[in-house]
Design a protein around this motif. Sequence first.
Motif, PDB file in Angstrom:
ATOM      1  N   VAL A  31       0.839  -1.198   0.000  1.00 49.69           N
ATOM      2  CA  VAL A  31       0.000   0.000   0.000  1.00 49.69           C
ATOM      3  C   VAL A  31       0.876   1.250   0.000  1.00 49.69           C
ATOM      4  O   VAL A  31       0.619   2.209  -0.741  1.00 49.69           O
ATOM      5  CB  VAL A  31      -0.961  -0.008   1.204  1.00 49.69           C
ATOM      6  CG1 VAL A  31      -1.709   1.324   1.301  1.00 49.69           C
ATOM      7  CG2 VAL A  31      -1.944  -1.164   1.088  1.00 49.69           C
ATOM      8  N   VAL A  32       1.917   1.240   0.826  1.00 45.05           N
ATOM      9  CA  VAL A  32       2.846   2.378   0.870  1.00 45.05           C
ATOM     10  C   VAL A  32       3.435   2.635  -0.513  1.00 45.05           C
ATOM     11  O   VAL A  32       3.450   3.780  -1.001  1.00 45.05           O
ATOM     12  CB  VAL A  32       3.961   2.121   1.897  1.00 45.05           C
ATOM     13  CG1 VAL A  32       5.069   3.165   1.756  1.00 45.05           C
ATOM     14  CG2 VAL A  32       3.401   2.144   3.313  1.00 45.05           C
ATOM     15  N   ALA A  33       3.908   1.591  -1.167  1.00 45.56           N
ATOM     16  CA  ALA A  33       4.541   1.747  -2.475  1.00 45.56           C
ATOM     17  C   ALA A  33       3.547   2.267  -3.515  1.00 45.56           C
ATOM     18  O   ALA A  33       3.896   3.113  -4.351  1.00 45.56           O
ATOM     19  CB  ALA A  33       5.137   0.420  -2.931  1.00 45.56           C
ATOM     20  N   ALA A  34       2.318   1.783  -3.451  1.00 46.25           N
ATOM     21  CA  ALA A  34       1.310   2.217  -4.418  1.00 46.25           C
ATOM     22  C   ALA A  34       1.023   3.706  -4.283  1.00 46.25           C
ATOM     23  O   ALA A  34       0.904   4.429  -5.290  1.00 46.25           O
ATOM     24  CB  ALA A  34       0.023   1.409  -4.234  1.00 46.25           C
ATOM     25  N   VAL A  35       0.930   4.187  -3.060  1.00 44.63           N
ATOM     26  CA  VAL A  35       0.631   5.602  -2.840  1.00 44.63           C
ATOM     27  C   VAL A  35       1.835   6.463  -3.205  1.00 44.63           C
ATOM     28  O   VAL A  35       1.705   7.503  -3.872  1.00 44.63           O
ATOM     29  CB  VAL A  35       0.199   5.841  -1.382  1.00 44.63           C
ATOM     30  CG1 VAL A  35      -0.068   7.321  -1.135  1.00 44.63           C
ATOM     31  CG2 VAL A  35      -1.047   5.023  -1.044  1.00 44.63           C
ATOM     32  N   GLN A  36       3.011   6.040  -2.794  1.00 43.66           N
ATOM     33  CA  GLN A  36       4.210   6.826  -3.094  1.00 43.66           C
ATOM     34  C   GLN A  36       4.461   6.933  -4.595  1.00 43.66           C
ATOM     35  O   GLN A  36       5.011   7.944  -5.061  1.00 43.66           O
ATOM     36  CB  GLN A  36       5.419   6.193  -2.411  1.00 43.66           C
ATOM     37  CG  GLN A  36       5.433   6.371  -0.904  1.00 43.66           C
ATOM     38  CD  GLN A  36       6.624   5.682  -0.259  1.00 43.66           C
ATOM     39  OE1 GLN A  36       7.069   4.632  -0.722  1.00 43.66           O
ATOM     40  NE2 GLN A  36       7.125   6.262   0.809  1.00 43.66           N
ATOM     41  N   SER A  37       4.051   5.929  -5.364  1.00 40.62           N
ATOM     42  CA  SER A  37       4.262   5.964  -6.809  1.00 40.62           C
ATOM     43  C   SER A  37       3.490   7.089  -7.481  1.00 40.62           C
ATOM     44  O   SER A  37       3.800   7.477  -8.609  1.00 40.62           O
ATOM     45  CB  SER A  37       3.868   4.620  -7.438  1.00 40.62           C
ATOM     46  OG  SER A  37       2.450   4.443  -7.432  1.00 40.62           O
ATOM     47  N   ARG A  38       2.508   7.642  -6.757  1.00 43.15           N
ATOM     48  CA  ARG A  38       1.690   8.743  -7.293  1.00 43.15           C
ATOM     49  C   ARG A  38       2.076  10.089  -6.671  1.00 43.15           C
ATOM     50  O   ARG A  38       1.375  11.073  -6.865  1.00 43.15           O
ATOM     51  CB  ARG A  38       0.211   8.446  -7.025  1.00 43.15           C
ATOM     52  CG  ARG A  38      -0.275   7.086  -7.548  1.00 43.15           C
ATOM     53  CD  ARG A  38      -0.677   7.123  -8.988  1.00 43.15           C
ATOM     54  NE  ARG A  38      -1.936   7.840  -9.135  1.00 43.15           N
ATOM     55  CZ  ARG A  38      -3.153   7.239  -9.092  1.00 43.15           C
ATOM     56  NH1 ARG A  38      -3.249   5.927  -8.911  1.00 43.15           N
ATOM     57  NH2 ARG A  38      -4.244   7.955  -9.260  1.00 43.15           N
ATOM     58  N   ASP A  39       3.178  10.124  -5.924  1.00 45.77           N
ATOM     59  CA  ASP A  39       3.639  11.332  -5.225  1.00 45.77           C
ATOM     60  C   ASP A  39       2.559  11.892  -4.305  1.00 45.77           C
ATOM     61  O   ASP A  39       2.306  13.095  -4.252  1.00 45.77           O
ATOM     62  CB  ASP A  39       4.105  12.411  -6.193  1.00 45.77           C
ATOM     63  CG  ASP A  39       4.822  13.565  -5.470  1.00 45.77           C
ATOM     64  OD1 ASP A  39       5.351  13.328  -4.355  1.00 45.77           O
ATOM     65  OD2 ASP A  39       4.835  14.691  -6.011  1.00 45.77           O
ATOM     66  N   VAL A  40       1.917  10.984  -3.565  1.00 45.46           N
ATOM     67  CA  VAL A  40       0.915  11.364  -2.572  1.00 45.46           C
ATOM     68  C   VAL A  40       1.430  10.937  -1.204  1.00 45.46           C
ATOM     69  O   VAL A  40       2.061   9.888  -1.060  1.00 45.46           O
ATOM     70  CB  VAL A  40      -0.442  10.694  -2.873  1.00 45.46           C
ATOM     71  CG1 VAL A  40      -1.443  10.936  -1.739  1.00 45.46           C
ATOM     72  CG2 VAL A  40      -1.008  11.230  -4.188  1.00 45.46           C
ATOM     73  N   LEU A  41       1.169  11.762  -0.206  1.00 44.18           N
ATOM     74  CA  LEU A  41       1.618  11.474   1.151  1.00 44.18           C
ATOM     75  C   LEU A  41       0.898  10.251   1.701  1.00 44.18           C
ATOM     76  O   LEU A  41      -0.329  10.149   1.614  1.00 44.18           O
ATOM     77  CB  LEU A  41       1.343  12.678   2.052  1.00 44.18           C
ATOM     78  CG  LEU A  41       1.782  12.553   3.511  1.00 44.18           C
ATOM     79  CD1 LEU A  41       3.313  12.530   3.608  1.00 44.18           C
ATOM     80  CD2 LEU A  41       1.222  13.718   4.338  1.00 44.18           C
ATOM     81  N   VAL A  42       1.657   9.342   2.299  1.00 39.34           N
ATOM     82  CA  VAL A  42       1.076   8.150   2.922  1.00 39.34           C
ATOM     83  C   VAL A  42       1.503   8.089   4.378  1.00 39.34           C
ATOM     84  O   VAL A  42       2.658   8.364   4.709  1.00 39.34           O
ATOM     85  CB  VAL A  42       1.477   6.861   2.163  1.00 39.34           C
ATOM     86  CG1 VAL A  42       2.995   6.661   2.145  1.00 39.34           C
ATOM     87  CG2 VAL A  42       0.779   5.637   2.748  1.00 39.34           C
ATOM     88  N   GLY A  43       0.550   7.760   5.243  1.00 39.57           N
ATOM     89  CA  GLY A  43       0.827   7.638   6.671  1.00 39.57           C
ATOM     90  C   GLY A  43       0.441   6.254   7.164  1.00 39.57           C
ATOM     91  O   GLY A  43      -0.693   6.047   7.607  1.00 39.57           O
ATOM     92  N   PRO A  44       1.348   5.285   7.070  1.00 34.77           N
ATOM     93  CA  PRO A  44       1.025   3.942   7.547  1.00 34.77           C
ATOM     94  C   PRO A  44       0.993   3.881   9.068  1.00 34.77           C
ATOM     95  O   PRO A  44       1.716   4.612   9.749  1.00 34.77           O
ATOM     96  CB  PRO A  44       2.169   3.095   6.985  1.00 34.77           C
ATOM     97  CG  PRO A  44       3.324   4.047   6.915  1.00 34.77           C
ATOM     98  CD  PRO A  44       2.717   5.378   6.533  1.00 34.77           C
ATOM     99  N   GLY A  45       0.158   3.006   9.581  1.00 34.74           N
ATOM    100  CA  GLY A  45       0.062   2.848  11.024  1.00 34.74           C
ATOM    101  C   GLY A  45       1.188   1.993  11.575  1.00 34.74           C
ATOM    102  O   GLY A  45       1.501   0.924  11.048  1.00 34.74           O
ATOM    103  N   VAL A  46       1.820   2.481  12.638  1.00 32.88           N
ATOM    104  CA  VAL A  46       2.871   1.736  13.323  1.00 32.88           C
ATOM    105  C   VAL A  46       2.621   1.804  14.821  1.00 32.88           C
ATOM    106  O   VAL A  46       2.011   2.752  15.312  1.00 32.88           O
ATOM    107  CB  VAL A  46       4.278   2.288  12.997  1.00 32.88           C
ATOM    108  CG1 VAL A  46       4.562   2.218  11.503  1.00 32.88           C
ATOM    109  CG2 VAL A  46       4.430   3.727  13.491  1.00 32.88           C
TER     110      VAL A  46
END
Length: 218
Positions: free
Chosen positions: A100-115
């Motif tokens: 999911v992180v990679a998919a969002v980053q590929s569009r130059d959109v900010l991603v905030g995964p839960g940790v």
Amino acid sequence: MDSQRALETIKASGIVAGMRGAFPPDVALRVSDTLMSEGINVFELLMNSQEPIPAMQALKAKYGEDACVGMGTVLDVDTAHAVLDAGADFVVSPAFQPDVVAAVQSRDVLVGPGVATPSEAVAAWDMDVKLLKLFPIGALGIEYYRAMFGPLKHMSFMCNGAMDDHNAREFIGAGALACGMGSWLVGDGAWSKSRLRSRARILTNAVASARDGLGTGG
């Protein structure tokens, strides 16, 4: 809105208003109008809610670049692409899923995964994630946050889960970039404008006070 501008907007606000449940477009607009009037301009719709994508698009259409509007509870790649195609300014998840992180980053959109652990935080940061959603930190408490943040101060955290004005002040004061605020701030979709306005003022004052204590201003 590209990923850097979204990150800067969230940092400037310190508050991400999350709307889960009965927030279809008309309700989301009513709530966001009130919050915008109190200086809160970052909104997170959530996929497990009523008409989340139309609600997100309604906010984006009304506010344009004056607000940062994203989608949360994005749990798989197909959903990520759907919300990105709909124009999400950022994407948030309660979990760290590299695909999911990679998919969002590929569009130059900010991603905030839960940790929730240092290992998850480091793994996500190694993927060039710029904002980590620390979840459910409100339930875990400020001491857990301080212990985790100590060796990871080079990372940017948004604190989410069981949040209110008191622990938001604590987390911001301890170094969090922002806090994700749900039902404490926006209620269940049925709150009056006066109640929403009161909560917004309490929260913005708490965040400003915490930042003043850090010497960061706004």
